[in-house]
Design a protein around this motif. Structure first.
Motif, mmCIF file in Angstrom:
data_model
loop_
_atom_site.group_PDB
_atom_site.id
_atom_site.type_symbol
_atom_site.label_atom_id
_atom_site.label_comp_id
_atom_site.label_asym_id
_atom_site.label_seq_id
_atom_site.Cartn_x
_atom_site.Cartn_y
_atom_site.Cartn_z
ATOM 1 N N MET A 25 0.136 34.143 3.717
ATOM 2 C CA MET A 25 0.345 32.725 4.002
ATOM 3 C C MET A 25 1.827 32.521 4.303
ATOM 4 O O MET A 25 2.680 33.005 3.576
ATOM 5 C CB MET A 25 -0.094 31.901 2.784
ATOM 6 C CG MET A 25 0.034 30.415 2.952
ATOM 7 S SD MET A 25 -0.472 29.460 1.472
ATOM 8 C CE MET A 25 -2.243 29.721 1.458
ATOM 9 N N GLN A 26 2.109 31.799 5.365
ATOM 10 C CA GLN A 26 3.494 31.498 5.733
ATOM 11 C C GLN A 26 4.094 30.505 4.735
ATOM 12 O O GLN A 26 3.388 29.664 4.177
ATOM 13 C CB GLN A 26 3.547 30.907 7.139
ATOM 14 C CG GLN A 26 3.047 31.837 8.217
ATOM 15 C CD GLN A 26 4.022 32.958 8.524
ATOM 16 O OE1 GLN A 26 5.206 32.855 8.224
ATOM 17 N NE2 GLN A 26 3.531 34.021 9.106
ATOM 18 N N GLU A 27 5.411 30.585 4.543
ATOM 19 C CA GLU A 27 6.074 29.714 3.573
ATOM 20 C C GLU A 27 5.857 28.222 3.861
ATOM 21 O O GLU A 27 5.556 27.463 2.930
ATOM 22 C CB GLU A 27 7.567 30.034 3.502
ATOM 23 C CG GLU A 27 8.270 29.228 2.426
ATOM 24 C CD GLU A 27 9.734 29.601 2.272
ATOM 25 O OE1 GLU A 27 10.257 29.428 1.162
ATOM 26 O OE2 GLU A 27 10.340 30.046 3.255
ATOM 27 N N PRO A 28 5.981 27.760 5.113
ATOM 28 C CA PRO A 28 5.734 26.331 5.346
ATOM 29 C C PRO A 28 4.317 25.905 4.946
ATOM 30 O O PRO A 28 4.130 24.834 4.373
ATOM 31 C CB PRO A 28 5.967 26.160 6.847
ATOM 32 C CG PRO A 28 6.904 27.269 7.205
ATOM 33 C CD PRO A 28 6.478 28.421 6.323
ATOM 34 N N THR A 29 3.334 26.746 5.215
ATOM 35 C CA THR A 29 1.950 26.439 4.833
ATOM 36 C C THR A 29 1.838 26.327 3.316
ATOM 37 O O THR A 29 1.246 25.377 2.790
ATOM 38 C CB THR A 29 0.993 27.527 5.356
ATOM 39 O OG1 THR A 29 1.076 27.547 6.784
ATOM 40 C CG2 THR A 29 -0.430 27.278 4.918
ATOM 41 N N PHE A 30 2.409 27.302 2.614
ATOM 42 C CA PHE A 30 2.405 27.286 1.156
ATOM 43 C C PHE A 30 3.035 26.003 0.622
ATOM 44 O O PHE A 30 2.487 25.336 -0.259
ATOM 45 C CB PHE A 30 3.163 28.520 0.638
ATOM 46 C CG PHE A 30 3.388 28.521 -0.837
ATOM 47 C CD1 PHE A 30 2.360 28.811 -1.718
ATOM 48 C CD2 PHE A 30 4.641 28.246 -1.355
ATOM 49 C CE1 PHE A 30 2.574 28.815 -3.094
ATOM 50 C CE2 PHE A 30 4.860 28.254 -2.724
ATOM 51 C CZ PHE A 30 3.828 28.529 -3.588
ATOM 52 N N LEU A 31 4.174 25.633 1.182
ATOM 53 C CA LEU A 31 4.883 24.447 0.697
ATOM 54 C C LEU A 31 4.137 23.158 1.029
ATOM 55 O O LEU A 31 4.144 22.214 0.235
ATOM 56 C CB LEU A 31 6.302 24.422 1.260
ATOM 57 C CG LEU A 31 7.222 25.511 0.703
ATOM 58 C CD1 LEU A 31 8.510 25.594 1.506
ATOM 59 C CD2 LEU A 31 7.503 25.285 -0.770
ATOM 60 N N ILE A 32 3.474 23.106 2.173
ATOM 61 C CA ILE A 32 2.675 21.928 2.524
ATOM 62 C C ILE A 32 1.514 21.780 1.538
ATOM 63 O O ILE A 32 1.260 20.678 1.015
ATOM 64 C CB ILE A 32 2.169 21.998 3.977
ATOM 65 C CG1 ILE A 32 3.336 21.819 4.954
ATOM 66 C CG2 ILE A 32 1.079 20.942 4.230
ATOM 67 C CD1 ILE A 32 3.002 22.163 6.392
ATOM 68 N N VAL A 37 12.133 19.061 -1.428
ATOM 69 C CA VAL A 37 12.372 19.145 -2.874
ATOM 70 C C VAL A 37 11.853 20.485 -3.415
ATOM 71 O O VAL A 37 12.559 21.180 -4.158
ATOM 72 C CB VAL A 37 11.719 17.963 -3.619
ATOM 73 C CG1 VAL A 37 11.726 18.183 -5.122
ATOM 74 C CG2 VAL A 37 12.421 16.664 -3.259
ATOM 75 N N LEU A 38 10.629 20.845 -3.056
ATOM 76 C CA LEU A 38 10.035 22.095 -3.550
ATOM 77 C C LEU A 38 10.848 23.318 -3.140
ATOM 78 O O LEU A 38 10.884 24.307 -3.866
ATOM 79 C CB LEU A 38 8.602 22.249 -3.031
ATOM 80 C CG LEU A 38 7.556 21.329 -3.648
ATOM 81 C CD1 LEU A 38 6.276 21.356 -2.827
ATOM 82 C CD2 LEU A 38 7.284 21.741 -5.088
ATOM 83 N N SER A 39 11.480 23.258 -1.984
ATOM 84 C CA SER A 39 12.239 24.409 -1.474
ATOM 85 C C SER A 39 13.736 24.289 -1.732
ATOM 86 O O SER A 39 14.512 25.078 -1.203
ATOM 87 C CB SER A 39 12.002 24.571 0.028
ATOM 88 O OG SER A 39 12.628 23.521 0.751
ATOM 89 N N ALA A 40 14.141 23.317 -2.544
ATOM 90 C CA ALA A 40 15.571 23.078 -2.809
ATOM 91 C C ALA A 40 16.335 22.909 -1.494
ATOM 92 O O ALA A 40 17.411 23.466 -1.305
ATOM 93 C CB ALA A 40 16.158 24.193 -3.674
ATOM 94 N N ASP A 41 15.748 22.167 -0.571
ATOM 95 C CA ASP A 41 16.323 21.871 0.751
ATOM 96 C C ASP A 41 16.505 23.092 1.644
ATOM 97 O O ASP A 41 17.232 23.038 2.622
ATOM 98 C CB ASP A 41 17.645 21.108 0.628
ATOM 99 C CG ASP A 41 17.445 19.664 0.235
ATOM 100 O OD1 ASP A 41 16.455 19.060 0.709
ATOM 101 O OD2 ASP A 41 18.254 19.141 -0.543
ATOM 102 N N GLU A 42 15.837 24.198 1.328
ATOM 103 C CA GLU A 42 15.924 25.385 2.173
ATOM 104 C C GLU A 42 14.960 25.313 3.353
ATOM 105 O O GLU A 42 15.177 25.968 4.364
ATOM 106 C CB GLU A 42 15.657 26.646 1.358
ATOM 107 C CG GLU A 42 16.764 26.946 0.362
ATOM 108 C CD GLU A 42 16.484 28.184 -0.468
ATOM 109 O OE1 GLU A 42 15.507 28.908 -0.182
ATOM 110 O OE2 GLU A 42 17.243 28.415 -1.417
ATOM 111 N N VAL A 43 13.873 24.550 3.216
ATOM 112 C CA VAL A 43 12.897 24.405 4.297
ATOM 113 C C VAL A 43 12.876 22.949 4.717
ATOM 114 O O VAL A 43 12.627 22.063 3.901
ATOM 115 C CB VAL A 43 11.488 24.868 3.849
ATOM 116 C CG1 VAL A 43 10.469 24.614 4.949
ATOM 117 C CG2 VAL A 43 11.511 26.333 3.447
ATOM 118 N N LYS A 44 13.166 22.715 5.979
ATOM 119 C CA LYS A 44 13.132 21.367 6.542
ATOM 120 C C LYS A 44 12.117 21.384 7.688
ATOM 121 O O LYS A 44 12.377 21.983 8.734
ATOM 122 C CB LYS A 44 14.511 20.966 7.033
ATOM 123 C CG LYS A 44 15.530 20.899 5.906
ATOM 124 C CD LYS A 44 16.845 20.346 6.397
ATOM 125 C CE LYS A 44 17.945 20.429 5.390
ATOM 126 N NZ LYS A 44 17.743 19.825 4.122
#
Length: 131
Positions: free
Chosen positions: A1-8, A28-35
């Motif tokens: 699973m890709q990180e954006p999918t996981f975070l969504i 928030v979940l990624s500590a602002d690392e994923v926008k």
């Protein structure tokens, strides 16, 4: 699973959210690392809906624009839990490998020498312990 999918999926775990709410939760979940950019987000939402991992919860009009809220489905929760377990196994294996690395006068896993990478309380902590 890709990180954006996981975070969504993680962003939708606790409650339904609209697009901008998902973007904020992912930040928030990624500590602002994923926008997430809108194109990435809405493409992912369409794909996740087609896969049955999320669905539209409800829609509302706000200032003349339609706001669509998405929620995690039962299958989405199962997929998220499976990915969390997979990531936990990978992190555990990597942590164990790192324990076997010579420290070269600096504690990598402990709490000495002013810089701590995993656990402990000294200086700077990246994973666990005190920041």
């Amino acid at each position: 699973m890709q990180e954006p999918t996981f975070l969504i999926l993680a962003a939708l775990a606790a409650q339904p959210r609209h697009g901008y709410g998902i973007v904020q939760a992912v930040a928030v979940l990624s500590a602002d690392e994923v926008k997430l950019k809108p194109g990435t987000l809405y493409g992912a939402l369409d794909r996740l809906a087609e896969q049955g991992l999320i669905e539209v919860d409800h829609e509302e009009a706000v200032e003349g624009r339609l706001r669509r809220y998405y929620r995690l489905t039962a299958d989405g929760a199962v997929a998220l839990a499976a990915e969390i377990a997979r990531l936990d196994r990978r992190a555990s294996a990597a942590r164990e490998e790192l324990r076997h690395r010579p420290a070269f006068g600096r504690s990598i896993l402990g709490g000495v020498a002013g810089r701590t990478i995993l656990g402990g309380v000294a200086g700077r902590t990246i994973l666990g312990g005190v920041a």
